[in-house]
Design an enzyme around this catalytic site. Structure first.
Site, PDB file in Angstrom:
ATOM      1  N   ARG A   1      48.579  21.773  -9.626  1.00  0.00           N
ATOM      2  CA  ARG A   1      48.783  22.659 -10.771  1.00  0.00           C
ATOM      3  C   ARG A   1      50.185  22.516 -11.346  1.00  0.00           C
ATOM      4  O   ARG A   1      50.399  22.697 -12.545  1.00  0.00           O
ATOM      5  CB  ARG A   1      48.487  24.116 -10.379  1.00  0.00           C
ATOM      6  CG  ARG A   1      46.991  24.343 -10.202  1.00  0.00           C
ATOM      7  CD  ARG A   1      46.622  25.792  -9.984  1.00  0.00           C
ATOM      8  NE  ARG A   1      45.170  25.908  -9.818  1.00  0.00           N
ATOM      9  CZ  ARG A   1      44.517  27.051  -9.648  1.00  0.00           C
ATOM     10  NH1 ARG A   1      45.191  28.193  -9.620  1.00  0.00           N
ATOM     11  NH2 ARG A   1      43.212  27.055  -9.505  1.00  0.00           N
TER      12      ARG A   1
ATOM     13  N   ARG B   1      41.105  23.030 -10.642  1.00  0.00           N
ATOM     14  CA  ARG B   1      40.264  23.581  -9.568  1.00  0.00           C
ATOM     15  C   ARG B   1      39.487  22.457  -8.907  1.00  0.00           C
ATOM     16  O   ARG B   1      38.453  22.020  -9.397  1.00  0.00           O
ATOM     17  CB  ARG B   1      39.302  24.616 -10.164  1.00  0.00           C
ATOM     18  CG  ARG B   1      38.619  25.511  -9.147  1.00  0.00           C
ATOM     19  CD  ARG B   1      37.707  26.511  -9.831  1.00  0.00           C
ATOM     20  NE  ARG B   1      38.429  27.467 -10.663  1.00  0.00           N
ATOM     21  CZ  ARG B   1      38.980  28.595 -10.201  1.00  0.00           C
ATOM     22  NH1 ARG B   1      38.842  28.912  -8.930  1.00  0.00           N
ATOM     23  NH2 ARG B   1      39.619  29.397 -11.014  1.00  0.00           N
TER      24      ARG B   1
ATOM     25  N   SER C   1      50.285  32.593  -5.324  1.00  0.00           N
ATOM     26  CA  SER C   1      50.013  33.969  -4.956  1.00  0.00           C
ATOM     27  C   SER C   1      50.887  34.294  -3.761  1.00  0.00           C
ATOM     28  O   SER C   1      50.765  33.649  -2.731  1.00  0.00           O
ATOM     29  CB  SER C   1      48.545  34.095  -4.527  1.00  0.00           C
ATOM     30  OG  SER C   1      47.861  35.004  -5.332  1.00  0.00           O
TER      31      SER C   1
ATOM     32  N   ARG D   1      38.464  23.482  -0.516  1.00  0.00           N
ATOM     33  CA  ARG D   1      37.708  24.677  -0.906  1.00  0.00           C
ATOM     34  C   ARG D   1      36.422  24.270  -1.603  1.00  0.00           C
ATOM     35  O   ARG D   1      36.417  23.369  -2.437  1.00  0.00           O
ATOM     36  CB  ARG D   1      38.540  25.546  -1.859  1.00  0.00           C
ATOM     37  CG  ARG D   1      39.815  26.042  -1.195  1.00  0.00           C
ATOM     38  CD  ARG D   1      40.604  26.971  -2.085  1.00  0.00           C
ATOM     39  NE  ARG D   1      41.851  27.328  -1.396  1.00  0.00           N
ATOM     40  CZ  ARG D   1      42.778  28.130  -1.892  1.00  0.00           C
ATOM     41  NH1 ARG D   1      42.604  28.679  -3.086  1.00  0.00           N
ATOM     42  NH2 ARG D   1      43.865  28.403  -1.197  1.00  0.00           N
TER      43      ARG D   1
ATOM     44  N   GLU E   1      47.359  31.008 -13.063  1.00  0.00           N
ATOM     45  CA  GLU E   1      47.909  31.254 -11.732  1.00  0.00           C
ATOM     46  C   GLU E   1      48.327  29.952 -11.053  1.00  0.00           C
ATOM     47  O   GLU E   1      47.603  28.969 -11.078  1.00  0.00           O
ATOM     48  CB  GLU E   1      46.857  31.951 -10.862  1.00  0.00           C
ATOM     49  CG  GLU E   1      47.379  32.235  -9.461  1.00  0.00           C
ATOM     50  CD  GLU E   1      46.271  32.497  -8.453  1.00  0.00           C
ATOM     51  OE1 GLU E   1      45.207  32.985  -8.866  1.00  0.00           O
ATOM     52  OE2 GLU E   1      46.476  32.200  -7.271  1.00  0.00           O
TER      53      GLU E   1
END
Length: 429
Positions: A395, A281, A356, A266, A353
């Site tokens: 994460r 991230r 999801s 990403r 988070e």
RNA sequence: GGAGAGGUGGCAGAGUGGUCGAAUGCACUCGCUUGGAAAGCGAGCAGACGUGAAAGCGUCUCGGGAGUUCGAAUCUCCCCCUCUCCGCCA
């Protein structure tokens, strides 16, 4: 992609969903107008074509074909001209034609929200539906994972930057092994719950990307190769979901549950300055992704099960977490409903988070044309697609480092991972 | 990268300009037959879109696109994919 038929039958429902998301519902009226225009153009073009086909068939049936052709020539020429004009108009208006205003409106419209999604414009209105575990009470000041990792010699950001720039990391020794242990653990768990393990391409075509709703909305967020027109996947949701694109699956093979361990890429273009430290991230990370293809009537239950499957991993790892139902304004483009799993990060004293889990209903299935057939006589119907991470490696690793750190600077390994790690703790040196 | 072969319905496999969305076989569905089954017999069996209350009717689709023709699965061009052989290579 939304169903034009639904907009035609129940425009109010579509408007309401858009409003709940905080979006302008004006596109609904525009769609209705364009759709009306399209269908009348289509009818005109088709009846002209029908007339022409009839005349051509007459020539085919005639004893003297040449004579018949000569006789009908003027009429056919006139029809051909008209058909060309009408078809041009149909193409300009068609919802199937990329670039047509109707197609663009439909392709850009967000999925219809599920009724159970809480109201609200932003993340502050998300609803905690359950939580598990207590944030650990540490007798010392917890270190953030990047400091901890560097002290332990298992994380190296300076050298990663040397190789690739910012937002990359290098895992070393026990750190790399911990990452591998997590992947193995997640996949083993997925398999025991009936997920089929998949090792898919991580480079996919533009069509594939489009079919799962990543394009053109998120084009800026993706790495790609222009020569080959291939995209690096931002999540394995893309290949796992699109794998059955264009297929009609028989209902007794549903639900289909897939799990894949892949790297994800990403650009994080919109996140400049956000989470710049550590591994929260990155441009490149790995995760195990879970995807379901389900019958429409089962997808609501499927979302619950999928979410629980992901939660169970966190419980087994003994990481405190909570499950949050995203509010209307926070649910993503593809999804009708989403639960986020958030885990406890001691260094920031907050939940972050980690997963999801979304029910995309028929939204992706319509783009990708993934259907099911209930029995030999039945018409094909669109399946529902669901996805969630179960779980991301980085994460989770971060959470283990921070939650399991000890006063002496070492990190305990959660019991379920010890067999995979063949170690009970990570210590410096 | 070079040379060749090929892409037709769930599968196999006909079809080389006209009534072909497509023979035939297998699979599948329904019915007959049977004590039950197998076999046999009969019927059905692609998808999308439009129209219609429905039956139906119409349009489009034989890898994708463009073209020739009154008419294309069939002829021409471009692209994609698969397979075989050679080269290169993790």
């Amino acid at each position: 992609m939304l169903d034009v038929g639904l907009i035609r039958r129940d425009p109010e429902r579509v408007r309401l969903s858009a409003k709940r998301r905080g979006l302008d519902p004006a596109f609904v009226d525009e769609v209705l107008r364009l759709d009306e225009e399209y269908r009348s153009a289509l009818t005109a073009a088709e009846s002209a074509q029908a007339e022409k086909n009839r005349l051509s068939a007459e020539i085919g049936k005639a004893a003297d074909k040449a004579a018949a052709a000569r006789e009908l020539r003027p009429k056919l020429d006139e029809l051909s001209g008209r058909i060309e004009e009408l078809e041009q108009r149909v193409r300009e208006l068609s919802p199937a034609e990329r670039g047509s205003p109707l197609h663009e409106l439909l392709a850009q419209a967000h999925n219809i929200l599920d009724d159970s999604v809480p109201e609200g414009n932003d993340a502050s209105k998300n609803v905690v539906v359950r939580s598990w575990g207590e944030p650990p009470k540490l007798s010392f000041e917890p270190l953030p994972h990047w400091e901890l990792g560097e002290r332990l010699g298992i994380l190296d950001f300076a050298r990663a930057a040397k190789l690739s720039g910012s937002r990359f990391s290098i895992l070393l020794g026990p750190g790399a092994r911990l990452a591998r242990a997590l992947a193995q653990f997640f996949l083993d768990r997925a398999q025991s719950k009936g997920y089929i393990e998949v090792n898919p391409p991580v480079l996919v075509s533009r069509d594939t990307m489009w079919s799962t709703g990543q394009l053109s909305k998120f084009a800026d967020a993706m790495f790609r190769d222009d020569d080959a027109d291939l995209f690096l996947i931002p999540t394995a949701e893309v290949p796992l979901t699109a794998m059955h694109g264009g297929e009609i699956l028989s209902a007794d093979t549903l639900p289909r549950k897939y799990a894949a361990f892949t790297p994800c890429f990403r650009k994080e273009a919109g996140a400049a300055g956000k989470d710049t430290r550590g591994i929260i991230r990155l441009h490149q990370f790995e995760k195990v992704e879970l995807v379901w293809l389900s019958a429409p009537e089962s997808s609501a239950d499927a979302l619950e099960t999928l979410t629980r499957d992901a939660e169970e991993l966190l419980r087994d790892l003994e990481i405190p977490y909570r499950t949050v139902a995203l509010c209307a304004g926070d649910v993503g483009f593809n999804a009708a409903k989403t639960y986020d799993l958030e885990l406890w990060v001691p260094s920031s004293q907050s939940y972050r988070e980690i997963s999801s889990c979304s029910n995309c209903t028929d939204f992706q299935a319509r783009r990708a044309s993934i259907r099911l057939r209930r029995d030999a006589k039945a018409k094909p119907e669109l399946v529902h697609t669901l996805n969630g991470s179960g779980l991301p490696i980085g994460r989770t690793l971060l959470a283990i480092l921070e939650n399991f750190q000890q006063a002496d600077g070492s990190v305990k390994i959660p019991a379920v991972l010890q067999p995979y790690m063949r170690a009970e703790r990570i210590s410096a040196g």
